[in-house]
Design a protein around this motif. Structure first.
Motif, short mmCIF file in Angstrom:
data_model
loop_
_atom_site.label_atom_id
_atom_site.label_comp_id
_atom_site.label_asym_id
_atom_site.label_seq_id
_atom_site.Cartn_x
_atom_site.Cartn_y
_atom_site.Cartn_z
N GLU A 110 33.13 53.68 32.76
CA GLU A 110 33.51 54.81 31.91
C GLU A 110 35.02 54.94 31.82
O GLU A 110 35.58 55.23 30.76
N ALA A 111 35.71 54.70 32.94
CA ALA A 111 37.16 54.79 32.95
C ALA A 111 37.79 53.71 32.08
O ALA A 111 38.81 53.95 31.41
N VAL A 112 37.19 52.52 32.06
CA VAL A 112 37.71 51.42 31.24
C VAL A 112 37.75 51.82 29.77
O VAL A 112 38.69 51.50 29.04
N ARG A 113 36.75 52.55 29.32
CA ARG A 113 36.67 52.95 27.92
C ARG A 113 37.76 53.95 27.53
O ARG A 113 37.99 54.20 26.35
N SER A 131 38.07 37.03 36.12
CA SER A 131 37.14 36.94 34.99
C SER A 131 35.84 37.66 35.30
O SER A 131 35.28 38.38 34.45
N LEU A 132 35.33 37.48 36.51
CA LEU A 132 34.10 38.16 36.92
C LEU A 132 34.31 39.67 36.96
O LEU A 132 33.44 40.44 36.54
N LEU A 133 35.45 40.10 37.46
CA LEU A 133 35.74 41.54 37.53
C LEU A 133 35.85 42.14 36.14
O LEU A 133 35.35 43.24 35.88
N ILE A 134 36.51 41.43 35.24
CA ILE A 134 36.65 41.93 33.86
C ILE A 134 35.28 42.12 33.23
O ILE A 134 35.00 43.13 32.57
N ALA A 135 34.39 41.15 33.44
CA ALA A 135 33.04 41.24 32.87
C ALA A 135 32.29 42.45 33.43
O ALA A 135 31.65 43.19 32.68
N VAL A 136 32.37 42.66 34.73
CA VAL A 136 31.67 43.78 35.35
C VAL A 136 32.23 45.11 34.86
O VAL A 136 31.48 46.02 34.49
N ALA A 143 39.49 46.26 30.24
CA ALA A 143 39.09 45.94 31.61
C ALA A 143 40.17 45.15 32.34
O ALA A 143 40.42 45.37 33.53
N ARG A 144 40.83 44.24 31.63
CA ARG A 144 41.90 43.47 32.27
C ARG A 144 43.06 44.38 32.67
O ARG A 144 43.68 44.19 33.72
N ALA A 145 43.35 45.36 31.83
CA ALA A 145 44.41 46.32 32.17
C ALA A 145 44.09 47.02 33.49
O ALA A 145 44.97 47.19 34.34
N VAL A 146 42.83 47.41 33.67
CA VAL A 146 42.42 48.07 34.91
C VAL A 146 42.58 47.12 36.09
O VAL A 146 43.05 47.51 37.17
N CYS A 147 42.20 45.86 35.92
CA CYS A 147 42.36 44.87 36.99
C CYS A 147 43.82 44.70 37.38
O CYS A 147 44.12 44.36 38.53
N MET A 148 44.73 44.92 36.42
CA MET A 148 46.16 44.82 36.69
C MET A 148 46.75 46.17 37.07
O MET A 148 47.98 46.34 37.09
N MET A 179 39.47 59.64 37.33
CA MET A 179 38.46 58.58 37.19
C MET A 179 39.10 57.19 37.15
O MET A 179 38.55 56.22 37.64
N ILE A 180 40.30 57.10 36.59
CA ILE A 180 40.97 55.81 36.52
C ILE A 180 41.32 55.30 37.90
O ILE A 180 41.32 54.08 38.16
N ASP A 181 41.59 56.23 38.84
CA ASP A 181 41.88 55.82 40.21
C ASP A 181 40.66 55.17 40.86
O ASP A 181 40.79 54.23 41.66
N VAL A 182 39.48 55.67 40.52
CA VAL A 182 38.25 55.06 41.02
C VAL A 182 38.12 53.63 40.51
O VAL A 182 37.75 52.71 41.25
N ALA A 183 38.47 53.42 39.25
CA ALA A 183 38.40 52.08 38.66
C ALA A 183 39.39 51.14 39.33
O ALA A 183 39.05 49.99 39.62
N PHE A 184 40.63 51.63 39.58
CA PHE A 184 41.62 50.80 40.27
C PHE A 184 41.11 50.40 41.65
O PHE A 184 41.21 49.24 42.06
#
Length: 313
Positions: A211-214, A29-34, A257-262, A1-6
């Motif tokens: 869900e993956a962000v959580r 910032s917009l991506l983190i919010a979403v 969420a920022r971790a996922v963006c990175m 699931m984390i790969d989907v988030a990436f």
């Protein structure tokens, strides 16, 4: 699931940066919010690309997008919807307002009076609206991207503290660099570039990513670090009101969420430090809040707090 988030974050970022030129932090910032399932406030002078950034996000997502132009005469029912009597059916019928969408652009939100601004409180915090005793769920995902002009501008109102607390992030767009502004001018030769964007992510993928962000790992030492920053705002001699528990939860989720963006499945101290000012500064109240320049002073106080708190090794 984390790969989907990436993958979701990467595709959204690449698509948005086709039209939002030279502003990677605004896009992030917009991506983190979403990804966090929350909302973002773009605060800057008119004409620097706030609405463009919001539209780029909406057009990159295969969902419903609505725009509400906030004006002094806007009513809460213009946002939420209302019950209208159908004489042919002899019953009331609910007409949905523009808030029933996946991405809602609240353009120039502080040009409407506080009563109208407050119409979004329940929607932003609980993903639902209550009208005439009936509660209706909003579509998922649901994100509000609000733009705001500086309060010094004529015809603007201060956003209530309760409204500000619903925004995960507040960030500025700023003027572009000269070479970037040249590219902006060239990109508009054949029309509005944002109108040519196509969706690259489905709503289902966004929900999976949320869900993956959580599930992004947040070590106990880093939770203690985050809470130390939060507590320092409550103990600060410069602040009348510190950060609330709801803000701490938003801060926590924003770091994930920022971790996922990175492209990480774990949080690092830099996530906490980088988000401190955009997440916390609009949620605190200065002791001298009646003075002008509140925003820059609040950001400075939060920045100084982060510098004082010891980073875990």
């Amino acid at each position: 699931m984390i790969d989907v988030a990436f993958s979701t974050a990467k595709r959204l970022q690449e698509n948005m940066e086709k039209v939002v030129l030279g502003k990677p932090e605004v896009v992030r910032s917009l991506l983190i919010a979403v990804l966090a399932g929350e909302h973002v406030l773009l605060d800057d002078v008119p004409g620097v690309g706030k609405t463009l950034a919001a539209k780029a996000l909406a057009r990159s997502l295969d969902g419903v997008f609505t725009r509400v132009q906030f004006t002094p005469d806007l009513l809460p029912s213009d946002i939420l919807g209302s019950n209208l009597y159908r004489s042919d059916l002899h019953e009331f019928e609910f007409n949905q307002g523009p808030v029933f969408a996946n991405v809602v652009l609240a353009d120039e939100i502080n040009r409407a009076p506080p009563r109208t601004q407050s119409a979004l409180l329940e929607a932003m915090s609980e993903g639902q609206v209550s009208i005439d005793g009936t509660t209706r769920a909003l579509p998922k995902p649901f994100t509000v991207v609000a733009t705001q002009n500086p309060i010094e501008f004529e015809g603007t109102y201060r956003l209530p503290e309760s409204q500000l607390d619903r925004f995960l992030l507040r960030t500025s767009v700023g003027y572009p660099q000269p070479d970037v502004e040249r590219d902006v001018l060239r990109s508009h030769c054949n029309g509005e570039p944002v109108d040519q964007l196509s969706p690259v992510v489905s709503c289902h993928e966004v929900l999976e990513s949320q869900e993956a962000v959580r599930k992004v790992r947040f070590e106990d030492s880093l939770i203690s670090y985050l809470l130390a920053v939060v507590d320092a705002t409550r103990q600060s001699e410069d602040l009348q009101v510190g950060v609330s528990t709801r803000a701490a939860l938003s801060y926590f989720r924003g770091c994930q969420a920022r971790a996922v963006c990175m492209e990480r499945d774990y949080v690092v101290p830099d996530d906490i430090k980088s988000l401190a000012v955009p997440v916390l500064s609009h949620r605190v109240v200065l002791k001298d809040s009646f003075m002008t320049g509140d925003r820059s002073r609040a950001e400075q106080v939060v920045h100084e707090i982060v510098q004082r708190v010891t980073v875990p090794v």
